[in-house]
Design an enzyme around this catalytic site. Structure first.
Site, PDB file in Angstrom:
ATOM      1  CB  CYS A 112      11.142 -13.202  35.392  1.00  8.94           C
ATOM      2  SG  CYS A 112       9.442 -13.702  35.111  1.00  8.94           S
ATOM      3  CG  HIS A 114      -6.156  -2.372  21.138  1.00  9.40           C
ATOM      4  ND1 HIS A 114      -6.706  -3.456  20.501  1.00  9.40           N
ATOM      5  CD2 HIS A 114      -5.857  -1.482  20.160  1.00  9.40           C
ATOM      6  CE1 HIS A 114      -6.754  -3.235  19.198  1.00  9.40           C
ATOM      7  NE2 HIS A 114      -6.219  -2.042  18.966  1.00  9.40           N
TER       8      HIS A 114
END
Length: 144
Positions: free
Chosen positions: A66, A99
């Site tokens: 977006c 991570h």
């Protein structure tokens, strides 16, 4: 067998969605949840079905686009099993996978080039979760 990827965008991200789809269509099975033009739309109408498809395992990963990347990310993260990271450079996408075991990313089309958007998507799709100490942290994210 090709990995299955969900993709969705609002009107501001439509052009980037089409470019990313075309760039990766030979490597991945891409399910396009819309939008299908630059006409103004409400991004949750496209993000919720895309996020549900990742949450349910119909698609392995998802890419959302977006204008700022914020609206689609916030919407996707309302889903319990979604970890959507806002990525504005490939290094952020790598860390989101390594991570945080991000299973979706959001891309801010109004703030990065098309070339950077492709690199972000590529990095996201090719990077694996490292597990180990990161798994302990990821396990603590869900709050029910």
């Amino acid at each position: 067998m090709k990995r299955k990827i969900a993709i969705a965008a609002d009107h501001a991200g439509f052009e980037y969605k089409e470019i990313i789809k075309k760039h990766f269509e030979d490597q991945y099975e891409i399910q396009d949840f819309g939008t299908y033009s630059t006409d103004s739309v409400d991004y949750p109408d496209f993000v919720h079905p895309a996020a549900t498809s990742v949450e349910n395992g119909d698609n392995e990963l998802g890419i959302l686009i977006c204008g700022s990347g914020n609206g689609v990310q916030i919407t996707a993260n309302k889903h319990q099993k979604i970890r959507c990271a806002l990525c504005w450079m490939p290094e952020i996408a790598a860390l989101a996978r390594q991570h945080n075991d991000a299973n979706m990313i959001s891309i801010p089309a109004r703030f990065i080039s098309k070339e950077v958007a492709i690199e972000i998507a590529k990095t996201f799709l090719l990077t694996d979760f490292e597990g180990g100490r990161h798994q302990t942290r990821v396990d603590k994210i869900a709050f029910c």
